[in-house]
Design a protein around this motif. Structure first.
Motif, PDB file in Angstrom:
ATOM      1  N   MET A 156      61.293   7.472   9.805  1.00  0.00           N
ATOM      2  CA  MET A 156      62.351   7.883  10.736  1.00  0.00           C
ATOM      3  C   MET A 156      63.067   9.124  10.206  1.00  0.00           C
ATOM      4  O   MET A 156      63.229   9.286   8.987  1.00  0.00           O
ATOM      5  CB  MET A 156      63.362   6.737  10.930  1.00  0.00           C
ATOM      6  N   LEU A 157      63.460   9.978  11.109  1.00  0.00           N
ATOM      7  CA  LEU A 157      64.169  11.190  10.726  1.00  0.00           C
ATOM      8  C   LEU A 157      65.526  10.859  10.104  1.00  0.00           C
ATOM      9  O   LEU A 157      66.121   9.828  10.409  1.00  0.00           O
ATOM     10  CB  LEU A 157      64.377  12.082  11.958  1.00  0.00           C
ATOM     11  N   PRO A 158      66.061  11.737   9.261  1.00  0.00           N
ATOM     12  CA  PRO A 158      67.384  11.511   8.645  1.00  0.00           C
ATOM     13  C   PRO A 158      68.507  11.795   9.641  1.00  0.00           C
ATOM     14  O   PRO A 158      69.222  12.801   9.547  1.00  0.00           O
ATOM     15  CB  PRO A 158      67.376  12.507   7.485  1.00  0.00           C
ATOM     16  N   TYR A 159      68.646  10.885  10.596  1.00  0.00           N
ATOM     17  CA  TYR A 159      69.606  11.118  11.683  1.00  0.00           C
ATOM     18  C   TYR A 159      71.045  11.223  11.194  1.00  0.00           C
ATOM     19  O   TYR A 159      71.888  11.854  11.840  1.00  0.00           O
ATOM     20  CB  TYR A 159      69.489  10.018  12.737  1.00  0.00           C
ATOM     21  N   LYS A 160      71.339  10.620  10.069  1.00  0.00           N
ATOM     22  CA  LYS A 160      72.711  10.652   9.556  1.00  0.00           C
ATOM     23  C   LYS A 160      73.161  12.099   9.312  1.00  0.00           C
ATOM     24  O   LYS A 160      74.321  12.449   9.553  1.00  0.00           O
ATOM     25  CB  LYS A 160      72.816   9.839   8.271  1.00  0.00           C
ATOM     26  N   SER A 161      72.243  12.938   8.842  1.00  0.00           N
ATOM     27  CA  SER A 161      72.573  14.351   8.598  1.00  0.00           C
ATOM     28  C   SER A 161      72.250  15.238   9.801  1.00  0.00           C
ATOM     29  O   SER A 161      72.839  16.311   9.967  1.00  0.00           O
ATOM     30  CB  SER A 161      71.814  14.859   7.368  1.00  0.00           C
ATOM     31  N   LEU A 162      71.320  14.770  10.655  1.00  0.00           N
ATOM     32  CA  LEU A 162      70.919  15.587  11.808  1.00  0.00           C
ATOM     33  C   LEU A 162      71.877  15.480  12.988  1.00  0.00           C
ATOM     34  O   LEU A 162      71.909  16.350  13.850  1.00  0.00           O
ATOM     35  CB  LEU A 162      69.508  15.185  12.262  1.00  0.00           C
ATOM     36  N   ILE A 163      72.648  14.373  13.038  1.00  0.00           N
ATOM     37  CA  ILE A 163      73.564  14.179  14.171  1.00  0.00           C
ATOM     38  C   ILE A 163      74.987  14.027  13.641  1.00  0.00           C
ATOM     39  O   ILE A 163      75.479  12.913  13.423  1.00  0.00           O
ATOM     40  CB  ILE A 163      73.163  12.944  15.008  1.00  0.00           C
ATOM     41  N   PRO A 164      75.654  15.147  13.406  1.00  0.00           N
ATOM     42  CA  PRO A 164      77.052  15.083  12.959  1.00  0.00           C
ATOM     43  C   PRO A 164      77.975  14.746  14.123  1.00  0.00           C
ATOM     44  O   PRO A 164      77.700  15.097  15.275  1.00  0.00           O
ATOM     45  CB  PRO A 164      77.310  16.502  12.451  1.00  0.00           C
ATOM     46  N   VAL A 165      79.055  14.018  13.821  1.00  0.00           N
ATOM     47  CA  VAL A 165      80.059  13.732  14.852  1.00  0.00           C
ATOM     48  C   VAL A 165      81.427  14.198  14.353  1.00  0.00           C
ATOM     49  O   VAL A 165      81.751  14.050  13.175  1.00  0.00           O
ATOM     50  CB  VAL A 165      80.090  12.228  15.212  1.00  0.00           C
ATOM     51  N   HIS A 166      82.175  14.773  15.258  1.00  0.00           N
ATOM     52  CA  HIS A 166      83.511  15.292  14.911  1.00  0.00           C
ATOM     53  C   HIS A 166      84.522  14.642  15.844  1.00  0.00           C
ATOM     54  O   HIS A 166      84.438  14.778  17.064  1.00  0.00           O
ATOM     55  CB  HIS A 166      83.530  16.814  15.064  1.00  0.00           C
ATOM     56  N   ARG A 167      85.477  13.957  15.260  1.00  0.00           N
ATOM     57  CA  ARG A 167      86.430  13.167  16.065  1.00  0.00           C
ATOM     58  C   ARG A 167      87.663  13.968  16.479  1.00  0.00           C
ATOM     59  O   ARG A 167      88.463  13.478  17.282  1.00  0.00           O
ATOM     60  CB  ARG A 167      86.844  11.921  15.279  1.00  0.00           C
ATOM     61  N   ASN A 168      87.836  15.162  15.943  1.00  0.00           N
ATOM     62  CA  ASN A 168      89.031  15.937  16.262  1.00  0.00           C
ATOM     63  C   ASN A 168      88.723  17.121  17.189  1.00  0.00           C
ATOM     64  O   ASN A 168      89.296  18.194  17.059  1.00  0.00           O
ATOM     65  CB  ASN A 168      89.680  16.451  14.967  1.00  0.00           C
ATOM     66  N   THR A 169      87.771  16.917  18.082  1.00  0.00           N
ATOM     67  CA  THR A 169      87.461  17.967  19.064  1.00  0.00           C
ATOM     68  C   THR A 169      87.618  17.405  20.473  1.00  0.00           C
ATOM     69  O   THR A 169      87.726  16.188  20.675  1.00  0.00           O
ATOM     70  CB  THR A 169      86.010  18.479  18.905  1.00  0.00           C
ATOM     71  N   ALA A 170      87.633  18.309  21.439  1.00  0.00           N
ATOM     72  CA  ALA A 170      87.793  17.894  22.839  1.00  0.00           C
ATOM     73  C   ALA A 170      86.499  17.325  23.408  1.00  0.00           C
ATOM     74  O   ALA A 170      86.506  16.705  24.487  1.00  0.00           O
ATOM     75  CB  ALA A 170      88.256  19.082  23.681  1.00  0.00           C
ATOM     76  N   ILE A 171      85.380  17.517  22.717  1.00  0.00           N
ATOM     77  CA  ILE A 171      84.088  17.025  23.218  1.00  0.00           C
ATOM     78  C   ILE A 171      83.934  15.557  22.838  1.00  0.00           C
ATOM     79  O   ILE A 171      84.065  15.190  21.665  1.00  0.00           O
ATOM     80  CB  ILE A 171      82.922  17.835  22.619  1.00  0.00           C
ATOM     81  N   THR A 172      83.680  14.720  23.824  1.00  0.00           N
ATOM     82  CA  THR A 172      83.565  13.278  23.561  1.00  0.00           C
ATOM     83  C   THR A 172      82.391  12.986  22.641  1.00  0.00           C
ATOM     84  O   THR A 172      81.419  13.747  22.572  1.00  0.00           O
ATOM     85  CB  THR A 172      83.381  12.505  24.881  1.00  0.00           C
TER      86      THR A 172
END
Length: 487
Positions: free
Chosen positions: A1-17
């Motif tokens: 499986m791809l290293p999704y933890k590093s490939l899909i970053p999430v940012h909680r302090n932006t206007a994008i859900t």
């Protein structure tokens, strides 16, 4: 499986859900070739745990992917990259070797490889420019007040819709009256085209007048961006000498015996860059030649309003009775360069054609800003600004020239200009302007290196030095730096 933890970053302090962030990350992985058609995506539970979000967030992300056509859900098997998508090659890492020739993705004609880039004067640095107005004097607050006032009025909302490609009707009437009162140039508002500064007027005129191979007469020394505009249109530039009386019209007359020209570009009032003014005798002869040889005169009158020692000559357009002159002016050069407002007048059909061409590159100008300027003209604020600026610029010119005469007389030769916002300074041949400019920059002074004024026929050790945008204490600081460099 791809290293999704590093490939899909999430940012909680932006206007994008969060679910849109996850969805966009998957789209990137698909389009850059990391995920292939029919590849299975991790389960919502697994991915939620890996990247630290709620499982419902992942479900929403997958639903969004499916709705956009990037993925498909197969019952009891999971969510997959849509099998019908074309397979994309994985993007290689960018080359880091700057000297390596990289093949472009598509071809185009680059006519601007050797073009000089426009300088950035928006940084807060002590600058001797080549002759700009002092934006601190411009009544911008009054202009913005009128702008806001118009935007709030019920009829002002109409100015937010598409309008005439010629520009605001009110401003065209104001410019028409302004030209009549200041230059004796009587022109209908219908024959005025509002442009984004004088440069747009030069471009429009060149595109309508010139076909590849046509000749256009220009000054031996000339405004660089005008030269480049004509070259871009395919013109051959016929260089005409400039002396203390402006463009040498006798030389032009002799040239016309051997070559046909389509147009002549001239700056008869405060020639750029040398600041000289064309004599009345030469003006009348130029108009006579234009009538005789049927060529257009593109008259660039970018700073008519600033003349100090006597009244300026009337423009060629004001004494042209044969409709040979295309007259171009600028409010940007007299108010603030970034507020791109200029104008062009000429024969009615030519202005109509210019308006049609303008629609192809810029449907219309900023109507609300143009309307605000119209109010400023009509209530007298522009006239007050010109009078105030003229007085201040005259004082600055005198102070600037006094310093040059007292501290640089053995290094810089110049004539005190009758008008305009800068002087033409001829430096001692021993002075390397490029090195001087580089050293000045290190010491906090921005000043040109003279390359902007050079062309294939004109290369002297000279520089335009603007005085208008500097207060006296700033001049003293700038000249102290220059003196420390020149010795």
């Amino acid at each position: 499986m791809l290293p999704y933890k590093s490939l899909i970053p999430v940012h909680r302090n932006t206007a994008i859900t969060l679910h849109i962030q996850v969805c966009n990350s998957f789209i990137t992985l698909i389009t850059n070739g990391t995920l292939k058609p029919s590849d299975i995506l991790p389960s919502s539970r697994t991915l939620a745990a890996l990247i630290g979000v709620n499982r419902n967030t992942i479900k929403l992300a997958y639903e969004e992917l499916i709705s956009q056509g990037w993925a498909e859900s197969i019952e009891r098997k999971g969510v997959f990259v849509l099998s019908g998508l074309p397979a994309l090659s994985k993007i290689k890492r960018a080359e880091t070797d700057k000297n390596k020739v990289v093949k472009e993705a598509f071809s185009w004609d680059n006519n601007f490889e050797n073009a000089l880039p426009g300088e950035n004067f928006q940084q807060a640095v002590l600058t001797i420019d080549d002759g700009f107005p002092d934006v601190r004097l411009a009544p911008v607050d009054l202009l913005m007040r009128e702008y806001r006032s118009l935007s709030r009025k019920f009829y002002g909302k109409n100015f937010l819709k598409y309008g005439s490609s010629k520009g605001s009707e009110h401003l065209r009437f104001s410019i028409s009256n302004y030209l009549s009162n200041t230059r004796g140039l009587v022109v209908s508002a219908e024959d005025v085209l509002i442009t984004k500064g004088s440069q747009m007027g030069i471009y429009l005129a060149s595109q309508l007048l010139i076909k590849p191979g046509d000749n256009i007469a220009v000054g031996l020394s000339n405004y660089c961006f005008a030269d480049d505009t004509f070259k871009y249109s395919g013109a051959n530039l016929l260089r005409i000498p400039i002396d203390s009386n402006g463009m040498d019209i006798d030389y032009l007359e002799e040239s016309l015996k051997h070559k046909k020209i389509k147009a002549i570009y001239t700056i008869p009032h405060h020639h750029f860059p040398t600041t000289v003014t064309m004599s009345m005798e030469r003006r009348l002869k130029l108009l006579k030649l234009a009538k005789m040889h049927h060529f257009a005169i593109i008259e660039d009158d970018y700073d008519f309003d600033f003349h100090y020692d006597n009244k300026p000559y009337l423009p060629l357009a004001s004494i042209d009775h044969n409709h040979n002159v295309i007259y171009i002016g600028s409010i940007s050069k007299t108010f603030a360069p970034a507020l791109r407002i200029g104008f062009m007048t000429g024969p009615s059909k030519f202005i109509d054609a210019s308006a049609s061409l303008r629609q192809l590159i810029d449907k219309q100008g900023d109507t609300l800003l143009e309307e605000a300027f119209a109010v400023m003209f009509n209530n007298g604020e522009m006239e007050r600004h010109f009078r105030k600026s003229l007085k201040i610029y005259r004082q600055r010119r005198n102070f600037f020239c006094q310093i040059l005469q007292s501290s640089f007389s053995n290094r810089i030769e110049f004539s005190i200009p009758e008008g305009g916002l800068g002087i033409w300074a001829n430096f001692d041949k021993k002075i390397d302007l490029l090195k001087m400019s580089e050293e000045a920059s290190k010491r906090g002074l921005q000043i040109g290196n003279g390359n902007f004024y050079k062309n294939e026929s004109f290369s002297i050790n000279s520089l335009r030095m603007g005085f208008a945008s500097l207060e006296e204490n700033e001049m003293l600081k700038a000249f102290d730096i220059l003196k420390s460099i020149l010795g």
